[in-house]
Write a protein that holds these residues in place. Structure first.
Motif, PDB file in Angstrom:
ATOM      1  N   ILE A 106      -2.877 -49.310  -7.393  1.00  0.00           N
ATOM      2  CA  ILE A 106      -1.812 -48.534  -7.481  1.00  0.00           C
ATOM      3  C   ILE A 106      -1.330 -48.423  -6.102  1.00  0.00           C
ATOM      4  N   GLY A 107      -0.012 -48.551  -5.873  1.00  0.00           N
ATOM      5  CA  GLY A 107       0.484 -48.531  -4.578  1.00  0.00           C
ATOM      6  C   GLY A 107       2.161 -48.070  -4.594  1.00  0.00           C
ATOM      7  N   ILE A 108       2.638 -47.598  -3.595  1.00  0.00           N
ATOM      8  CA  ILE A 108       4.202 -47.095  -3.737  1.00  0.00           C
ATOM      9  C   ILE A 108       4.959 -48.268  -3.027  1.00  0.00           C
ATOM     10  N   CYS A 109       5.943 -48.220  -3.828  1.00  0.00           N
ATOM     11  CA  CYS A 109       7.196 -49.363  -3.490  1.00  0.00           C
ATOM     12  C   CYS A 109       7.761 -49.016  -2.150  1.00  0.00           C
ATOM     13  N   PRO A 110       7.905 -49.753  -1.168  1.00  0.00           N
ATOM     14  CA  PRO A 110       8.736 -49.596  -0.123  1.00  0.00           C
ATOM     15  C   PRO A 110       9.784 -49.537  -0.240  1.00  0.00           C
ATOM     16  N   ASP A 111      10.767 -49.898  -1.094  1.00  0.00           N
ATOM     17  CA  ASP A 111      12.295 -49.968  -1.273  1.00  0.00           C
ATOM     18  C   ASP A 111      12.438 -49.012  -2.280  1.00  0.00           C
ATOM     19  N   CYS A 112      11.879 -48.522  -3.302  1.00  0.00           N
ATOM     20  CA  CYS A 112      12.172 -47.583  -4.301  1.00  0.00           C
ATOM     21  C   CYS A 112      11.249 -46.232  -4.191  1.00  0.00           C
ATOM     22  N   GLY A 113      10.342 -46.366  -3.511  1.00  0.00           N
ATOM     23  CA  GLY A 113       9.356 -45.058  -3.572  1.00  0.00           C
ATOM     24  C   GLY A 113       8.710 -44.925  -4.773  1.00  0.00           C
ATOM     25  N   ARG A 114       8.580 -45.785  -5.818  1.00  0.00           N
ATOM     26  CA  ARG A 114       8.003 -45.487  -6.990  1.00  0.00           C
ATOM     27  C   ARG A 114       6.641 -46.027  -6.994  1.00  0.00           C
ATOM     28  N   LEU A 115       5.764 -45.319  -8.166  1.00  0.00           N
ATOM     29  CA  LEU A 115       4.460 -45.853  -8.098  1.00  0.00           C
ATOM     30  C   LEU A 115       4.544 -47.360  -8.893  1.00  0.00           C
ATOM     31  N   MET A 116       3.687 -48.424  -8.251  1.00  0.00           N
ATOM     32  CA  MET A 116       3.770 -49.564  -8.878  1.00  0.00           C
ATOM     33  C   MET A 116       2.358 -49.549  -9.478  1.00  0.00           C
ATOM     34  N   HIS A 117       2.038 -50.458 -10.492  1.00  0.00           N
ATOM     35  CA  HIS A 117       0.636 -50.431 -11.122  1.00  0.00           C
ATOM     36  C   HIS A 117       0.521 -52.133 -10.973  1.00  0.00           C
ATOM     37  N   ARG A 118      -0.971 -52.506 -10.970  1.00  0.00           N
ATOM     38  CA  ARG A 118      -1.280 -53.911 -11.345  1.00  0.00           C
ATOM     39  C   ARG A 118      -2.591 -53.643 -11.848  1.00  0.00           C
ATOM     40  N   PHE A 119      -2.774 -54.479 -12.883  1.00  0.00           N
ATOM     41  CA  PHE A 119      -3.791 -54.382 -13.793  1.00  0.00           C
ATOM     42  C   PHE A 119      -4.709 -55.599 -12.916  1.00  0.00           C
ATOM     43  N   VAL A 120      -6.015 -55.462 -12.353  1.00  0.00           N
ATOM     44  CA  VAL A 120      -6.607 -56.516 -11.803  1.00  0.00           C
ATOM     45  C   VAL A 120      -8.166 -56.187 -12.134  1.00  0.00           C
ATOM     46  N   GLY A 121      -8.969 -57.455 -12.146  1.00  0.00           N
ATOM     47  CA  GLY A 121     -10.384 -57.447 -12.398  1.00  0.00           C
ATOM     48  C   GLY A 121     -11.038 -57.244 -11.052  1.00  0.00           C
ATOM     49  N   ARG A 122     -12.240 -56.565 -11.361  1.00  0.00           N
ATOM     50  CA  ARG A 122     -12.941 -56.149 -10.276  1.00  0.00           C
ATOM     51  C   ARG A 122     -13.326 -57.189  -9.123  1.00  0.00           C
ATOM     52  N   ALA A 123     -13.520 -58.406  -9.807  1.00  0.00           N
ATOM     53  CA  ALA A 123     -13.875 -59.608  -9.223  1.00  0.00           C
ATOM     54  C   ALA A 123     -12.787 -59.943  -8.138  1.00  0.00           C
ATOM     55  N   ASP A 124     -11.462 -59.544  -8.371  1.00  0.00           N
ATOM     56  CA  ASP A 124     -10.327 -59.928  -7.611  1.00  0.00           C
ATOM     57  C   ASP A 124     -10.066 -58.969  -6.249  1.00  0.00           C
ATOM     58  N   LEU A 125     -10.867 -57.954  -6.428  1.00  0.00           N
ATOM     59  CA  LEU A 125     -10.906 -56.698  -5.275  1.00  0.00           C
ATOM     60  C   LEU A 125     -11.057 -57.308  -3.799  1.00  0.00           C
ATOM     61  N   ASP A 126     -12.103 -58.298  -3.919  1.00  0.00           N
ATOM     62  CA  ASP A 126     -12.218 -58.769  -2.294  1.00  0.00           C
ATOM     63  C   ASP A 126     -11.159 -59.371  -1.778  1.00  0.00           C
ATOM     64  N   GLN A 127     -10.542 -60.208  -2.707  1.00  0.00           N
ATOM     65  CA  GLN A 127      -9.376 -60.913  -2.209  1.00  0.00           C
ATOM     66  C   GLN A 127      -8.182 -59.872  -1.778  1.00  0.00           C
ATOM     67  N   ILE A 128      -8.045 -58.963  -2.450  1.00  0.00           N
ATOM     68  CA  ILE A 128      -6.880 -57.952  -2.605  1.00  0.00           C
ATOM     69  C   ILE A 128      -7.390 -56.959  -1.069  1.00  0.00           C
ATOM     70  N   ARG A 129      -8.414 -56.601  -0.925  1.00  0.00           N
ATOM     71  CA  ARG A 129      -9.041 -55.911   0.298  1.00  0.00           C
ATOM     72  C   ARG A 129      -8.708 -56.593   1.555  1.00  0.00           C
ATOM     73  N   ALA A 130      -8.400 -58.008   1.525  1.00  0.00           N
ATOM     74  CA  ALA A 130      -8.230 -58.874   2.701  1.00  0.00           C
ATOM     75  C   ALA A 130      -6.797 -58.428   3.283  1.00  0.00           C
ATOM     76  N   GLN A 131      -6.004 -58.121   2.109  1.00  0.00           N
ATOM     77  CA  GLN A 131      -4.626 -57.715   2.643  1.00  0.00           C
ATOM     78  C   GLN A 131      -4.246 -56.484   2.465  1.00  0.00           C
ATOM     79  N   LEU A 132      -4.845 -55.537   1.857  1.00  0.00           N
ATOM     80  CA  LEU A 132      -4.446 -54.111   1.539  1.00  0.00           C
ATOM     81  C   LEU A 132      -5.611 -53.149   2.240  1.00  0.00           C
ATOM     82  N   ASP A 133      -5.314 -52.126   2.410  1.00  0.00           N
ATOM     83  CA  ASP A 133      -6.428 -50.945   2.575  1.00  0.00           C
ATOM     84  C   ASP A 133      -6.431 -50.220   1.076  1.00  0.00           C
ATOM     85  N   VAL A 134      -7.463 -50.581   0.682  1.00  0.00           N
ATOM     86  CA  VAL A 134      -7.646 -49.960  -0.752  1.00  0.00           C
ATOM     87  C   VAL A 134      -8.917 -49.074  -0.879  1.00  0.00           C
ATOM     88  N   THR A 135      -8.362 -47.827  -1.514  1.00  0.00           N
ATOM     89  CA  THR A 135      -9.456 -46.939  -1.696  1.00  0.00           C
ATOM     90  C   THR A 135      -9.712 -47.076  -3.208  1.00  0.00           C
TER      91      THR A 135
END
Ligand SMILES: [Zn+2]
Length: 168
Positions: A106-135
């Motif tokens: 879950i993150g916030i859209c920089p353009d409209c300010g709404r919440l964005m959701h993406r369904f991801v596998g736990r296995a994809d987290l490492d790759q995502i964390r290389a791009q984002l600061d994930v809590t």
């Protein structure tokens, strides 16, 4: 059978059993079960029958449909109102575990300010964390919309009065 079932056939305020969800969008029951187990479709699996909130189901199908058309980079989340992939505001996101292997990013859209959701596998987290600061969160979300209703209560109440709930 359409490749991406239409979210239009899901009623936002209805609670679905696996059986009803499959019927509503014209897929096999096993497909719905796989969506829940492997693809991050949110469901209450703490009791039988499993119950799926229409709102969650609709969002899941919408995301699948738009994602079928455009590829998301690991650090991107699709913003439904903007209808395009975005890097979340401040490159910050939260990961909420939904099952033992999947969750929602879950993150916030920089353009409209709404919440964005993406369904991801736990296995994809490492790759995502290389791009984002994930809590990673298992508790109450930090990024919530102020008018978010209490989901658990609604789900249980509706389940009790839901006549067809035993069909799964
Ligand atoms: Zn947006």
């Amino acid at each position: 059978m359409p490749k991406h079932p239409s979210p239009q056939r899901v009623k936002r305020h209805q609670i679905y059993t696996v059986w009803e969800a499959a019927e509503a969008v014209g897929v096999h029951r096993q497909t719905v079960i796989r969506w829940i187990k492997d693809k991050g479709l949110s469901a209450d699996t703490s009791q039988r029958p499993w119950l799926i909130e229409g709102r969650e189901f609709k969002a899941f199908l919408e995301e699948r449909r738009v994602r079928g058309k455009c590829r998301l980079l690991p650090g991107q989340i699709f913003c439904l109102p903007c209808r395009s992939p975005k890097n979340p505001e401040g490159r910050i996101a939260e990961f909420h575990l939904k099952t033992s292997t999947t969750g929602a990013l879950i993150g916030i859209c920089p353009d409209c300010g709404r919440l964005m959701h993406r369904f991801v596998g736990r296995a994809d987290l490492d790759q995502i964390r290389a791009q984002l600061d994930v809590t990673i969160s298992k508790a109450v979300p930090r990024l919530v919309e102020p008018d978010e209703p209490n989901e658990t209560v609604t789900l249980k109440q509706e389940a009790r009065t839901h006549g067809k709930a035993q069909r799964q």
